[in-house]
Structure formats: structure tokens, C-alpha cells
Design a protein around this motif. Structure first.
Motif, PDB file in Angstrom:
ATOM      1  N   GLY A  12      99.558 -30.857 107.863  1.00 24.74           N
ATOM      2  CA  GLY A  12      98.138 -31.010 107.477  1.00 24.74           C
ATOM      3  C   GLY A  12      97.558 -31.101 106.090  1.00 24.74           C
ATOM      4  N   ASP A  13      96.633 -30.654 106.021  1.00 24.27           N
ATOM      5  CA  ASP A  13      95.798 -30.356 104.597  1.00 24.27           C
ATOM      6  C   ASP A  13      96.853 -29.512 103.980  1.00 24.27           C
ATOM      7  N   MET A  14      97.097 -28.109 104.233  1.00 27.89           N
ATOM      8  CA  MET A  14      97.793 -27.232 103.889  1.00 27.89           C
ATOM      9  C   MET A  14      99.189 -27.419 103.441  1.00 27.89           C
ATOM     10  N   GLY A  15      99.667 -27.548 105.059  1.00 26.31           N
ATOM     11  CA  GLY A  15     101.417 -27.919 105.125  1.00 26.31           C
ATOM     12  C   GLY A  15     101.646 -28.867 104.297  1.00 26.31           C
ATOM     13  N   GLY A  16     100.924 -30.129 104.216  1.00 31.07           N
ATOM     14  CA  GLY A  16     101.066 -31.110 103.221  1.00 31.07           C
ATOM     15  C   GLY A  16     101.229 -30.988 101.875  1.00 31.07           C
ATOM     16  N   ALA A  17     100.184 -30.298 101.524  1.00 30.15           N
ATOM     17  CA  ALA A  17      99.969 -29.660 100.121  1.00 30.15           C
ATOM     18  C   ALA A  17     101.310 -28.944  99.456  1.00 30.15           C
ATOM     19  N   ILE A  18     101.605 -27.917 100.501  1.00 31.18           N
ATOM     20  CA  ILE A  18     102.839 -27.401 100.200  1.00 31.18           C
ATOM     21  C   ILE A  18     104.062 -27.922  99.979  1.00 31.18           C
ATOM     22  N   ALA A  19     104.203 -29.075 101.112  1.00 30.51           N
ATOM     23  CA  ALA A  19     105.655 -29.918 100.876  1.00 30.51           C
ATOM     24  C   ALA A  19     105.579 -30.676  99.603  1.00 30.51           C
ATOM     25  N   ALA A  20     104.258 -31.134  99.233  1.00 29.05           N
ATOM     26  CA  ALA A  20     104.181 -31.828  98.083  1.00 29.05           C
ATOM     27  C   ALA A  20     104.686 -31.200  96.888  1.00 29.05           C
ATOM     28  N   VAL A  21     104.341 -29.724  96.626  1.00 30.17           N
ATOM     29  CA  VAL A  21     104.986 -28.979  95.677  1.00 30.17           C
ATOM     30  C   VAL A  21     106.275 -28.923  95.712  1.00 30.17           C
ATOM     31  N   LEU A  22     106.893 -28.767  96.865  1.00 28.40           N
ATOM     32  CA  LEU A  22     108.222 -28.310  97.011  1.00 28.40           C
ATOM     33  C   LEU A  22     108.959 -29.876  96.562  1.00 28.40           C
ATOM     34  N   ASN A  23     108.700 -31.011  97.121  1.00 25.92           N
ATOM     35  CA  ASN A  23     109.245 -32.182  96.886  1.00 25.92           C
ATOM     36  C   ASN A  23     109.164 -32.377  95.336  1.00 25.92           C
ATOM     37  N   LYS A  24     107.982 -32.160  94.862  1.00 33.64           N
ATOM     38  CA  LYS A  24     107.853 -32.523  93.513  1.00 33.64           C
ATOM     39  C   LYS A  24     108.941 -31.685  92.573  1.00 33.64           C
ATOM     40  N   ASN A  25     109.349 -30.571  93.263  1.00 26.91           N
ATOM     41  CA  ASN A  25     110.232 -29.876  92.432  1.00 26.91           C
ATOM     42  C   ASN A  25     111.789 -29.822  92.882  1.00 26.91           C
ATOM     43  N   LEU A  43      99.021 -38.145 105.915  1.00 23.87           N
ATOM     44  CA  LEU A  43      99.363 -37.115 105.133  1.00 23.87           C
ATOM     45  C   LEU A  43     100.906 -36.518 104.766  1.00 23.87           C
ATOM     46  N   ALA A  44     101.437 -36.746 105.707  1.00 22.06           N
ATOM     47  CA  ALA A  44     102.981 -36.672 105.603  1.00 22.06           C
ATOM     48  C   ALA A  44     103.592 -37.583 104.715  1.00 22.06           C
ATOM     49  N   ALA A  45     103.068 -38.862 104.717  1.00 23.02           N
ATOM     50  CA  ALA A  45     103.652 -39.796 103.954  1.00 23.02           C
ATOM     51  C   ALA A  45     103.125 -39.709 102.466  1.00 23.02           C
ATOM     52  N   ALA A  46     102.115 -39.170 102.340  1.00 25.19           N
ATOM     53  CA  ALA A  46     101.514 -38.876 101.013  1.00 25.19           C
ATOM     54  C   ALA A  46     102.062 -37.864 100.447  1.00 25.19           C
ATOM     55  N   ALA A  47     102.656 -37.049 101.231  1.00 24.65           N
ATOM     56  CA  ALA A  47     103.400 -35.527 100.543  1.00 24.65           C
ATOM     57  C   ALA A  47     104.820 -36.128 100.351  1.00 24.65           C
ATOM     58  N   LYS A  48     105.290 -36.974 100.970  1.00 24.44           N
ATOM     59  CA  LYS A  48     106.603 -37.439 100.656  1.00 24.44           C
ATOM     60  C   LYS A  48     107.540 -36.783 101.456  1.00 24.44           C
ATOM     61  N   ILE A  49     106.944 -36.420 102.884  1.00 24.60           N
ATOM     62  CA  ILE A  49     107.602 -35.545 103.689  1.00 24.60           C
ATOM     63  C   ILE A  49     108.590 -36.608 104.725  1.00 24.60           C
ATOM     64  N   GLU A  50     109.790 -36.432 104.815  1.00 23.19           N
ATOM     65  CA  GLU A  50     110.746 -37.322 105.761  1.00 23.19           C
ATOM     66  C   GLU A  50     110.238 -37.228 107.223  1.00 23.19           C
ATOM     67  N   ASN A  51     110.165 -38.006 107.897  1.00 20.77           N
ATOM     68  CA  ASN A  51     109.985 -37.775 109.320  1.00 20.77           C
ATOM     69  C   ASN A  51     111.384 -37.918 110.028  1.00 20.77           C
ATOM     70  N   VAL A  52     111.663 -36.962 110.664  1.00 23.20           N
ATOM     71  CA  VAL A  52     112.678 -36.830 111.444  1.00 23.20           C
ATOM     72  C   VAL A  52     112.673 -36.897 113.072  1.00 23.20           C
ATOM     73  N   GLY A  53     111.523 -37.173 113.266  1.00 23.92           N
ATOM     74  CA  GLY A  53     111.053 -37.658 114.638  1.00 23.92           C
ATOM     75  C   GLY A  53     110.842 -36.378 115.674  1.00 23.92           C
ATOM     76  N   SER A  54     111.910 -35.662 116.225  1.00 27.79           N
ATOM     77  CA  SER A  54     111.580 -34.545 117.135  1.00 27.79           C
ATOM     78  C   SER A  54     111.782 -33.478 116.606  1.00 27.79           C
ATOM     79  N   LEU A  55     111.333 -32.346 117.303  1.00 27.10           N
ATOM     80  CA  LEU A  55     111.429 -30.859 116.909  1.00 27.10           C
ATOM     81  C   LEU A  55     112.785 -30.438 116.856  1.00 27.10           C
TER      82      LEU A  55
END
Length: 292
Positions: A12-25, A43-55
Motif C-alpha cells: 500500500g502507501d507505506m509498504g510500497g514506499a518502503i519497497a521502492a527504497v529497497l529496490n532503488k538500492n 502501487l506495487a508496479a509503481a514501486a517496482k515490486i515483483e508479483n509472485v502471485g500467491s502467499l
């Protein structure tokens, strides 16, 4: 252990922003986006988070899972991840970064440990980390030093104790001041509006409480789209204070204010939809009029 991939619950807003920092680095981040809303996927796509589908796939791919959810989802999410850990048979780190009471964190720890995972109590203080040096993540628990490895990837991680509950307790005390103050200010400004005392109160605050008024011009407008999340946070603070022999009623009242706000048109906006040019006086008038 080496941390090469971080699973995000939820982007979400916070989780996506955290991921964006990690990805950038240079850190790989993943999320389980099956059955998630279009907004969460965006939001996940904007943060460049990879979608692995299931938990289950998220547990397979991750060395560390960061749980960043609304308070009510903290325990159910931990149970779901624990089940996935059992199915996969993988020892992973699980950091609960949710705004929940220490007693709740202590109850979640054995859920993860019984499944074979390692548990870290963590708390986020500050806004989503889009601006450097404004957001801290405090951690406690015996494996908390593992989370500190994310400092290399752009996050300000601060280990404070090896006892589960310390990081969450810090968050509860801090948020009691910041979000508690915002709740009190929102209520009194709406009261002043309904008493037709807006301008007189603003003038007095400008004279005697200018620094506080400047803070409210920032905190109240950005609060409205997040009020639905802050209801649960105030309830967790109430439980925290009640557990140490203090009154729960102060923050039960703050939760009521955020329930009031979340039902307004401003409270139903998404954070990215918020008009940052709205004046505080106009926001207070709209919050008041929407609930008449």
C-alpha cells in the motif's frame, strides 16, 4: 543469514514506499498480488515490486517478510504466512511492522515461531520514506539485528532491544502524541467551526501557538485519507495504556474522531487523490458539514 529478497505485506502507501527504497538500492522485493485490488497492483508496479502471485510463492521467494498492514489484519496475516511457512518448510524472517499493542505482538510471535520462522517486532515512525532521513524503523527481538542489514539498502533501521514488544510499545507512545494530537485538534477545530469561532480561534492560535498551528496545517490535511487506518491504531494505543494501568478512554475517543472523519468525502479519498492545495479552514468546514 543473507537477505536477497524481501516480501512485502502489503504494498500500500507505506509498504510500497518502503519497497521502492529497497529496490532503488538494489534489493529485490516481491508481493503476493493474487486477488488484490487494481489500486494495490498499481502501487506495487509503481514501486517496482515483483508479483509472485500467491502467499506460498512469496514465502518461497523471500528471505524476509515485512508485514505492513492495518492493525486489524496483523494477526490474520501472520497466521496465513505461518501456514505457508509450514507448507514450504522454509525458515524465514518475519517482521511485524504494524501499529499494534505490545501484547498483540507478543501473541503473534509464537504463531510464526511454531511454524518454523523467526520473528522480529518492528515499528515505523514517520511518513512513507519518500524523502531521506524522515522515517525510522525501530526493531526489537533476538533476531532484530538481521533487519538492521536493510540499512545497506536505504532504510533507517534502529535496533533498540532484544525483547519482543519494545519496538511496538515505542510506536504506541509516539503515535499517542502525534496522531492523538491530530485527533484532538480536528475535534476542537470542528467545534469552533460549528460555534462560528473559526476566525477568532485562528487569530489566537497564530498569536499564542504559531508553531502548533503550523503543524496542524500539515497534519490534518494529510490525515483525512488515512483516518480509516488510524481508528485501529488508536484502539491499539488504548489497549497498550490500559495494560499498564492507565485510562483507555482518551484514545477510544481519538478512535471515535477518526471514525467520524473516515465517513466524510475527504476520508473516502485515497492518499494519492488528495488535493494538497486545500486550505485547513476549508477542510475543517467540509469535515463538519459532511457529518451534520
Amino acid at each position: 543469514m543473507a537477505i536477497q529478497t524481501v516480501g512485502i505485506l502489503s504494498p500500500g502507501d507505506m509498504g510500497g514506499a518502503i519497497a521502492a527504497v529497497l529496490n532503488k538500492n538494489g534489493m529485490r522485493t516481491v508481493a503476493a498480488l493474487n486477488d488484490r485490488s487494481p489500486r494495490t497492483k498499481q502501487l506495487a508496479a509503481a514501486a517496482k515490486i515483483e508479483n509472485v502471485g500467491s502467499l506460498q510463492n512469496l514465502v518461497v521467494e523471500s528471505d524476509l517478510v515485512l508485514s505492513v498492514l492495518v492493525p486489524s489484519a496483523a494477526t490474520p496475516a501472520a497466521k496465513q504466512v505461518a501456514e505457508a511457512i509450514k507448507q514450504v518448510g522454509k525458515n524465514i524472517l518475519y517482521a511485524d511492522c504494524n501499529a499494534i499493542a505490545p501484547d498483540r505482538v507478543k501473541a503473534i510471535e509464537p504463531i510464526i515461531q511454531a511454524a518454523g520462522g523467526q520473528f522480529i517486532d518492528a515499528s515505523i515512525i514517520g511518513p512513507p520514506p519518500r524523502v531521506p532521513n524522515r522515517t525510522r524503523i525501530y526493531a526489537s527481538g533476538k533476531p532484530a539485528g538481521e533487519l538492521e542489514k536493510l540499512r545497506t539498502y536505504g532504510l533507517d533501521i534502529r535496533v533498540i532491544d532484544d525483547e519482543i514488544g519494545k519496538a511496538s510499545g515505542l510506536k504506541m507512545c509516539y503515535a499517542a502524541l502525534t496522531k492523538g494530537l491530530t485527533a484532538i485538534a480536528t475535534e476542537l477545530l470542528i467545534a469552533a467551526h460549528r460555534l462560528d469561532l473559526d476566525e477568532v480561534l485562528q487569530q489566537e492560535l497564530s498569536t499564542s501557538q504559531k508553531n502548533l498551528l503550523d503543524l496542524l496545517h500539515h497534519s490534518i490535511p494529510s490525515m483525512a485519507p488515512k483516518a480509516h487506518r488510524w481508528v485501529g491504531e488508536m484502539e491499539e494505543i488504548a489497549a497498550t495504556f490500559g495494560a499498564v494501568g492507565l485510562t483507555e478512554r482518551t484514545f477510544e475517543g481519538a478512535a471515535d474522531i477518526y471514525r467520524f472523519v473516515k465517513e466524510t468525502s475527504l476520508g473516502k479519498e485515497k492518499p494519492e487523490e488528495r488535493n494538497s492545495d486545500r486550505l485547513l479552514a476549508d477542510i475543517i468546514a467540509q469535515l463538519s458539514d459532511d457529518n451534520l
